[in-house]
Write a protein that holds these residues in place. Sequence first.
Motif, PDB file in Angstrom:
ATOM      1  N   ASN A  38       0.817  -1.205   0.000  1.00 54.32           N
ATOM      2  CA  ASN A  38       0.000   0.000   0.000  1.00 54.32           C
ATOM      3  C   ASN A  38       0.851   1.254   0.000  1.00 54.32           C
ATOM      4  O   ASN A  38       0.489   2.267  -0.598  1.00 54.32           O
ATOM      5  CB  ASN A  38      -0.928   0.001   1.220  1.00 54.32           C
ATOM      6  CG  ASN A  38      -2.045  -1.018   1.094  1.00 54.32           C
ATOM      7  OD1 ASN A  38      -2.399  -1.402  -0.023  1.00 54.32           O
ATOM      8  ND2 ASN A  38      -2.574  -1.470   2.221  1.00 54.32           N
ATOM      9  N   GLN A  39       2.009   1.207   0.682  1.00 54.77           N
ATOM     10  CA  GLN A  39       2.906   2.357   0.666  1.00 54.77           C
ATOM     11  C   GLN A  39       3.398   2.613  -0.745  1.00 54.77           C
ATOM     12  O   GLN A  39       3.471   3.746  -1.204  1.00 54.77           O
ATOM     13  CB  GLN A  39       4.095   2.117   1.598  1.00 54.77           C
ATOM     14  CG  GLN A  39       5.079   3.294   1.641  1.00 54.77           C
ATOM     15  CD  GLN A  39       4.436   4.545   2.169  1.00 54.77           C
ATOM     16  OE1 GLN A  39       3.731   4.525   3.171  1.00 54.77           O
ATOM     17  NE2 GLN A  39       4.660   5.659   1.491  1.00 54.77           N
ATOM     18  N   GLY A  40       3.755   1.503  -1.460  1.00 55.72           N
ATOM     19  CA  GLY A  40       4.186   1.658  -2.846  1.00 55.72           C
ATOM     20  C   GLY A  40       3.084   2.251  -3.702  1.00 55.72           C
ATOM     21  O   GLY A  40       3.328   3.096  -4.562  1.00 55.72           O
ATOM     22  N   LYS A  41       1.850   1.828  -3.451  1.00 50.73           N
ATOM     23  CA  LYS A  41       0.721   2.347  -4.219  1.00 50.73           C
ATOM     24  C   LYS A  41       0.512   3.831  -3.939  1.00 50.73           C
ATOM     25  O   LYS A  41       0.240   4.607  -4.848  1.00 50.73           O
ATOM     26  CB  LYS A  41      -0.547   1.555  -3.885  1.00 50.73           C
ATOM     27  CG  LYS A  41      -1.744   1.976  -4.711  1.00 50.73           C
ATOM     28  CD  LYS A  41      -2.967   1.150  -4.385  1.00 50.73           C
ATOM     29  CE  LYS A  41      -2.834  -0.263  -4.892  1.00 50.73           C
ATOM     30  NZ  LYS A  41      -4.074  -1.043  -4.706  1.00 50.73           N
ATOM     31  N   ARG A  42       0.658   4.223  -2.663  1.00 50.21           N
ATOM     32  CA  ARG A  42       0.504   5.634  -2.334  1.00 50.21           C
ATOM     33  C   ARG A  42       1.586   6.471  -3.004  1.00 50.21           C
ATOM     34  O   ARG A  42       1.318   7.560  -3.527  1.00 50.21           O
ATOM     35  CB  ARG A  42       0.543   5.817  -0.816  1.00 50.21           C
ATOM     36  CG  ARG A  42      -0.704   5.350  -0.092  1.00 50.21           C
ATOM     37  CD  ARG A  42      -0.726   5.842   1.340  1.00 50.21           C
ATOM     38  NE  ARG A  42       0.324   5.228   2.139  1.00 50.21           N
ATOM     39  CZ  ARG A  42       0.187   4.095   2.797  1.00 50.21           C
ATOM     40  NH1 ARG A  42      -0.954   3.420   2.727  1.00 50.21           N
ATOM     41  NH2 ARG A  42       1.176   3.608   3.519  1.00 50.21           N
ATOM     42  N   ASN A  43       2.828   5.951  -2.978  1.00 47.32           N
ATOM     43  CA  ASN A  43       3.914   6.675  -3.635  1.00 47.32           C
ATOM     44  C   ASN A  43       3.668   6.821  -5.120  1.00 47.32           C
ATOM     45  O   ASN A  43       3.900   7.874  -5.708  1.00 47.32           O
ATOM     46  CB  ASN A  43       5.247   5.961  -3.404  1.00 47.32           C
ATOM     47  CG  ASN A  43       5.691   6.033  -1.952  1.00 47.32           C
ATOM     48  OD1 ASN A  43       5.242   6.885  -1.203  1.00 47.32           O
ATOM     49  ND2 ASN A  43       6.569   5.119  -1.557  1.00 47.32           N
ATOM     50  N   LEU A  44       3.188   5.741  -5.747  1.00 43.07           N
ATOM     51  CA  LEU A  44       2.918   5.772  -7.174  1.00 43.07           C
ATOM     52  C   LEU A  44       1.800   6.735  -7.489  1.00 43.07           C
ATOM     53  O   LEU A  44       1.850   7.483  -8.467  1.00 43.07           O
ATOM     54  CB  LEU A  44       2.563   4.364  -7.674  1.00 43.07           C
ATOM     55  CG  LEU A  44       2.370   4.211  -9.174  1.00 43.07           C
ATOM     56  CD1 LEU A  44       3.663   4.571  -9.905  1.00 43.07           C
ATOM     57  CD2 LEU A  44       1.950   2.793  -9.518  1.00 43.07           C
ATOM     58  N   SER A  45       0.774   6.735  -6.634  1.00 44.47           N
ATOM     59  CA  SER A  45      -0.330   7.665  -6.840  1.00 44.47           C
ATOM     60  C   SER A  45       0.157   9.105  -6.769  1.00 44.47           C
ATOM     61  O   SER A  45      -0.236   9.953  -7.570  1.00 44.47           O
ATOM     62  CB  SER A  45      -1.407   7.420  -5.775  1.00 44.47           C
ATOM     63  OG  SER A  45      -2.464   8.328  -5.917  1.00 44.47           O
ATOM     64  N   ASN A  46       1.041   9.382  -5.810  1.00 37.15           N
ATOM     65  CA  ASN A  46       1.583  10.734  -5.695  1.00 37.15           C
ATOM     66  C   ASN A  46       2.412  11.102  -6.921  1.00 37.15           C
ATOM     67  O   ASN A  46       2.355  12.224  -7.406  1.00 37.15           O
ATOM     68  CB  ASN A  46       2.450  10.842  -4.433  1.00 37.15           C
ATOM     69  CG  ASN A  46       1.616  10.802  -3.165  1.00 37.15           C
ATOM     70  OD1 ASN A  46       0.439  11.149  -3.186  1.00 37.15           O
ATOM     71  ND2 ASN A  46       2.213  10.344  -2.065  1.00 37.15           N
ATOM     72  N   ASN A  47       3.191  10.129  -7.422  1.00 41.55           N
ATOM     73  CA  ASN A  47       3.987  10.384  -8.618  1.00 41.55           C
ATOM     74  C   ASN A  47       3.096  10.708  -9.807  1.00 41.55           C
ATOM     75  O   ASN A  47       3.386  11.592 -10.614  1.00 41.55           O
ATOM     76  CB  ASN A  47       4.867   9.172  -8.946  1.00 41.55           C
ATOM     77  CG  ASN A  47       6.152   9.177  -8.154  1.00 41.55           C
ATOM     78  OD1 ASN A  47       6.716  10.221  -7.859  1.00 41.55           O
ATOM     79  ND2 ASN A  47       6.615   7.989  -7.789  1.00 41.55           N
ATOM     80  N   ALA A  79       0.694  -4.402  -9.103  1.00 44.65           N
ATOM     81  CA  ALA A  79       1.516  -3.743 -10.115  1.00 44.65           C
ATOM     82  C   ALA A  79       0.822  -3.775 -11.470  1.00 44.65           C
ATOM     83  O   ALA A  79       0.803  -2.783 -12.207  1.00 44.65           O
ATOM     84  CB  ALA A  79       2.890  -4.413 -10.201  1.00 44.65           C
ATOM     85  N   LEU A  80       0.245  -4.919 -11.818  1.00 41.89           N
ATOM     86  CA  LEU A  80      -0.490  -5.028 -13.076  1.00 41.89           C
ATOM     87  C   LEU A  80      -1.685  -4.082 -13.108  1.00 41.89           C
ATOM     88  O   LEU A  80      -1.972  -3.455 -14.116  1.00 41.89           O
ATOM     89  CB  LEU A  80      -0.955  -6.471 -13.298  1.00 41.89           C
ATOM     90  CG  LEU A  80       0.088  -7.451 -13.815  1.00 41.89           C
ATOM     91  CD1 LEU A  80      -0.497  -8.850 -13.907  1.00 41.89           C
ATOM     92  CD2 LEU A  80       0.615  -7.023 -15.173  1.00 41.89           C
ATOM     93  N   GLN A  81      -2.384  -3.997 -11.977  1.00 40.69           N
ATOM     94  CA  GLN A  81      -3.547  -3.111 -11.909  1.00 40.69           C
ATOM     95  C   GLN A  81      -3.138  -1.663 -12.129  1.00 40.69           C
ATOM     96  O   GLN A  81      -3.814  -0.902 -12.835  1.00 40.69           O
ATOM     97  CB  GLN A  81      -4.237  -3.269 -10.556  1.00 40.69           C
ATOM     98  CG  GLN A  81      -5.502  -2.421 -10.418  1.00 40.69           C
ATOM     99  CD  GLN A  81      -6.167  -2.616  -9.073  1.00 40.69           C
ATOM    100  OE1 GLN A  81      -5.651  -3.311  -8.199  1.00 40.69           O
ATOM    101  NE2 GLN A  81      -7.328  -1.993  -8.899  1.00 40.69           N
ATOM    102  N   GLU A  82      -2.025  -1.249 -11.516  1.00 43.99           N
ATOM    103  CA  GLU A  82      -1.537   0.121 -11.695  1.00 43.99           C
ATOM    104  C   GLU A  82      -1.169   0.383 -13.152  1.00 43.99           C
ATOM    105  O   GLU A  82      -1.475   1.444 -13.699  1.00 43.99           O
ATOM    106  CB  GLU A  82      -0.324   0.361 -10.794  1.00 43.99           C
ATOM    107  CG  GLU A  82      -0.628   0.403  -9.310  1.00 43.99           C
ATOM    108  CD  GLU A  82      -1.450   1.620  -8.920  1.00 43.99           C
ATOM    109  OE1 GLU A  82      -1.211   2.696  -9.486  1.00 43.99           O
ATOM    110  OE2 GLU A  82      -2.338   1.491  -8.043  1.00 43.99           O
ATOM    111  N   LEU A  83      -0.490  -0.575 -13.780  1.00 44.05           N
ATOM    112  CA  LEU A  83      -0.083  -0.409 -15.171  1.00 44.05           C
ATOM    113  C   LEU A  83      -1.295  -0.309 -16.098  1.00 44.05           C
ATOM    114  O   LEU A  83      -1.335   0.493 -17.027  1.00 44.05           O
ATOM    115  CB  LEU A  83       0.797  -1.572 -15.606  1.00 44.05           C
ATOM    116  CG  LEU A  83       2.220  -1.585 -15.034  1.00 44.05           C
ATOM    117  CD1 LEU A  83       2.880  -2.924 -15.298  1.00 44.05           C
ATOM    118  CD2 LEU A  83       3.043  -0.463 -15.633  1.00 44.05           C
TER     119      LEU A  83
END
Length: 333
Positions: A38-47, A79-83
């Motif tokens: 979830n931390q990675g997802k939050r960071n990616l969302s911020n990016n 990761a796939l969902q984000e992509l």
Amino acid sequence: AAGTLVVVLLYPLVISHALHSHDDDHDNNNANGGGAANQGKRNLSNNNKNSVSSSSSMKTYDHWRNIVTDLAALTAPEALQELESKDPFGTRQFEKDLLEKESTLGRNLNINEMKQLFSCPTDSRITLPDQRNHEKAESFRRADVGSFLFFQHLRKAGGTHFCSLAEKNLPKRALPGYYCMPDFDRDWSGQTKAGYLHRYSNEDIARRLKRKGHRIAGNEWEQFRTDSDAKLGNHFDLPAVFATSFRKPLDRALSQFRFECIEDRGCHIKDVGKWWTRRTDLQNVYTWTFSDAQGRLRELYHATDKLSAIKRAEMLGKALDVVAKYNIVLAME
């Protein structure tokens, strides 16, 4: 879009991490490591938010690297969902537009037509700042004694075609006999085994190539050595320019299955699913090759704990750092 090399460098490295375990139990992933993911997802969302708000500002290597490492910290399904949902590199939109345009016209687009769909920007590029060694490139162009081209040959990703280009541009005496790969094992032990360079020191590699007059050396079966080992040395310290070629990870793996199993080259498994589960060396090939990571990596790819997420991010970031220094990176698709 970050430029053509976003497709070449980032997409294959990230998708190879995610594809191999996309059918894992998602509930189990959430139960065992939601915090790090979830931390990675939050960071990616911020990016991604920063990308939208500052679309006119210059985005260079560090910006795109941060997105990649945030993706690596996620579980494979996430990761796939984000992509798929956010398309942070613009690759999926380009592929969609390309397919629609070519389907409508009933033909392949030429290069000028492709540029209308995807134009390479002049400022927001992963290749900036330039990290390549231009002095070694000039030395190779001058044909200085001892200078050569180090080719990291990824199986079924265009290596044979690359060697064909070398054959058309270099004299025959400058090429190792077996698909541009020196056979050092024969020199040392009498056994035939070409394309293994990780195990030999920089001094050995440079000396043998210079003695034989070879100006290209392919490394197919082992990783690109990145650690500054006192005995072996970092491959980047060789008197060489560096080249490799990428292909979409799934296409590369299926091509290898056809080559080895369907065409009966030492493999008798005709079910691609059974073949995939037995060949763990096929998973995450790009990241494994360029990060020079050692140890039991399969567990790392699947793990959902915080430490594993950090290690995955470091591994993928290191691989990207290495590829960014390559003089030539070819996209085969």
